[in-house]
Design a protein around this motif. Structure first.
Motif, short mmCIF file in Angstrom:
data_model
loop_
_atom_site.label_atom_id
_atom_site.label_comp_id
_atom_site.label_asym_id
_atom_site.label_seq_id
_atom_site.Cartn_x
_atom_site.Cartn_y
_atom_site.Cartn_z
N HIS A 182 0.86 -1.19 0.00
CA HIS A 182 0.00 0.00 0.00
C HIS A 182 0.89 1.24 0.00
O HIS A 182 1.74 1.41 0.87
N ASP B 238 0.93 5.24 0.00
CA ASP B 238 0.13 6.43 0.32
C ASP B 238 0.76 7.69 -0.26
O ASP B 238 1.87 8.07 0.12
N MET C 13 -4.09 10.59 -1.86
CA MET C 13 -4.75 11.59 -1.02
C MET C 13 -4.29 12.94 -1.55
O MET C 13 -3.47 13.64 -0.94
N PRO D 196 -7.69 10.37 6.98
CA PRO D 196 -6.47 10.21 6.19
C PRO D 196 -5.41 11.26 6.55
O PRO D 196 -5.74 12.37 6.95
N GLY D 197 -4.16 10.88 6.43
CA GLY D 197 -3.07 11.83 6.65
C GLY D 197 -1.87 11.27 7.40
O GLY D 197 -0.75 11.63 7.10
N GLN E 63 -2.69 6.02 13.85
CA GLN E 63 -3.85 6.58 14.57
C GLN E 63 -4.77 5.47 15.06
O GLN E 63 -4.68 4.33 14.61
N ASP F 237 -8.55 0.84 5.89
CA ASP F 237 -7.23 1.46 6.01
C ASP F 237 -7.20 2.40 7.21
O ASP F 237 -7.93 3.40 7.24
N GLY F 238 -6.36 2.06 8.17
CA GLY F 238 -6.16 2.93 9.33
C GLY F 238 -6.48 2.24 10.64
O GLY F 238 -7.61 1.81 10.85
N VAL G 147 -5.45 -3.05 5.12
CA VAL G 147 -4.21 -2.28 5.06
C VAL G 147 -3.66 -2.20 6.48
O VAL G 147 -4.40 -1.94 7.42
N SER G 148 -2.36 -2.42 6.59
CA SER G 148 -1.77 -2.28 7.92
C SER G 148 -0.37 -1.69 7.80
O SER G 148 0.45 -2.18 7.02
C1 DX5 Z 1 -3.34 7.11 6.46
C2 DX5 Z 1 -2.93 6.10 5.42
C3 DX5 Z 1 -2.75 4.72 5.89
C4 DX5 Z 1 -1.72 4.52 6.98
C5 DX5 Z 1 -2.20 3.40 7.84
O1 DX5 Z 1 -3.79 8.25 5.83
O2 DX5 Z 1 -3.89 6.06 4.37
O3 DX5 Z 1 -2.48 3.83 4.81
O4 DX5 Z 1 -0.44 4.24 6.52
O5 DX5 Z 1 -1.35 3.28 8.91
P1 DX5 Z 1 -1.73 2.49 10.23
O6 DX5 Z 1 -1.94 1.04 9.85
O7 DX5 Z 1 -0.54 2.70 11.10
O8 DX5 Z 1 -2.98 3.13 10.78
#
Ligand code: DX5
Ligand code: ZN
Length: 215
Positions: free
Chosen positions: A30, A32, A65, A138-139, A143, A172-173, A192-193
């Motif tokens: 993944h 970002d 994003m 997102p960002g 979190q 995701d997140g 997603v991790s």
């Molecule tokens: C946040 C991203 C994620 C982030 C996820 O905006 O889109 O893909 O990397 O990270 P974790 O799994 O740590 O929440």
């Protein structure tokens, strides 16, 4: 399926980190992309993706994003993206962006922020390969998971089934061994991790803990 977010990887050793993802038996990477306008953070972009593509056969899952994805999707596909997710809240026309992604040979996905209703993707579902349900704002990586987003996964999976569509639903997140359980049960099939995987001493074992619930 698990998608490892390299936002939490050691960027100065990305090649080694990619090897760690592959050795962990993970299928997707993944990636970002943040432009500092759509979200309050800036990451990496086209030249890095191009190098990643040269170094792995993993499925490249690009999460844009950015304010105007339509302007860039073709170039991300040329740099090796397999899936391209863009935000419904961005300034680009959604239908045109989906078409541009398909035309460039990648698989289109629409991403929604936590406050965006699940129903907002319904009119596009039959043209999408995947829907990305953000389970944090997102960002940033690391979190905490927002539990209210689980219901949106259920609603989107239900609608896809009702329409007989073979579509992936990605979360995701804040995904870890606990939040993987409720999201998978609700119908998510791409987890997603980032921080959970990369902070693990043994990535393969951490993947196993996510997969116990992965469908
Ligand atoms: C946040 C991203 C994620 C982030 C996820 O905006 O889109 O893909 O990397 O990270 P974790 O799994 O740590 O929440
Ligand atoms: Zn992401």
């Amino acid at each position: 399926m698990v998608s490892a977010s390299v936002l939490s990887a050691d960027m100065l050793n990305l090649e080694k980190e990619i090897k760690r993802i592959e050795d962990g038996g993970i299928e997707m990477l993944h990636f970002d992309v943040m432009d500092g306008i759509f979200v309050n953070n800036i990451t990496y972009g086209l030249p890095v993706l191009e190098q990643v593509r040269k170094s792995t056969d993993l499925i490249l899952d690009v999460h844009l994003m950015i304010t105007d994805p339509l302007k860039y999707v073709r170039r991300f596909a040329e740099c090796g993206a397999d899936y391209i997710s863009f935000h419904i809240e961005s300034e680009s026309n959604v239908s045109e962006t989906i078409e541009a992604i398909k035309k460039s040979g990648a698989k289109p996905a629409v991403a929604i922020k936590p406050a965006t209703p699940a129903e907002s993707v319904f009119e596009y579902l039959d043209r999408l390969s995947m829907v990305l349900v953000m389970t944090v704002e997102p960002g940033f990586g690391g979190q905490s998971f927002i539990p209210e987003t689980v219901e949106k996964v259920r609603i989107i999976r239900g609608k896809a089934e009702e329409l007989g569509l073979d579509i992936r639903v990605e979360v995701d997140g804040g995904i870890n061994s606990e939040t993987a359980v409720c999201t998978s049960a609700a119908g998510a099939d791409v987890l997603v991790s980032g921080s959970y995987l990369f902070s693990a001493e043994n990535m393969a074992e951490a993947v196993g803990r996510l997969r116990r619930t992965d469908i």
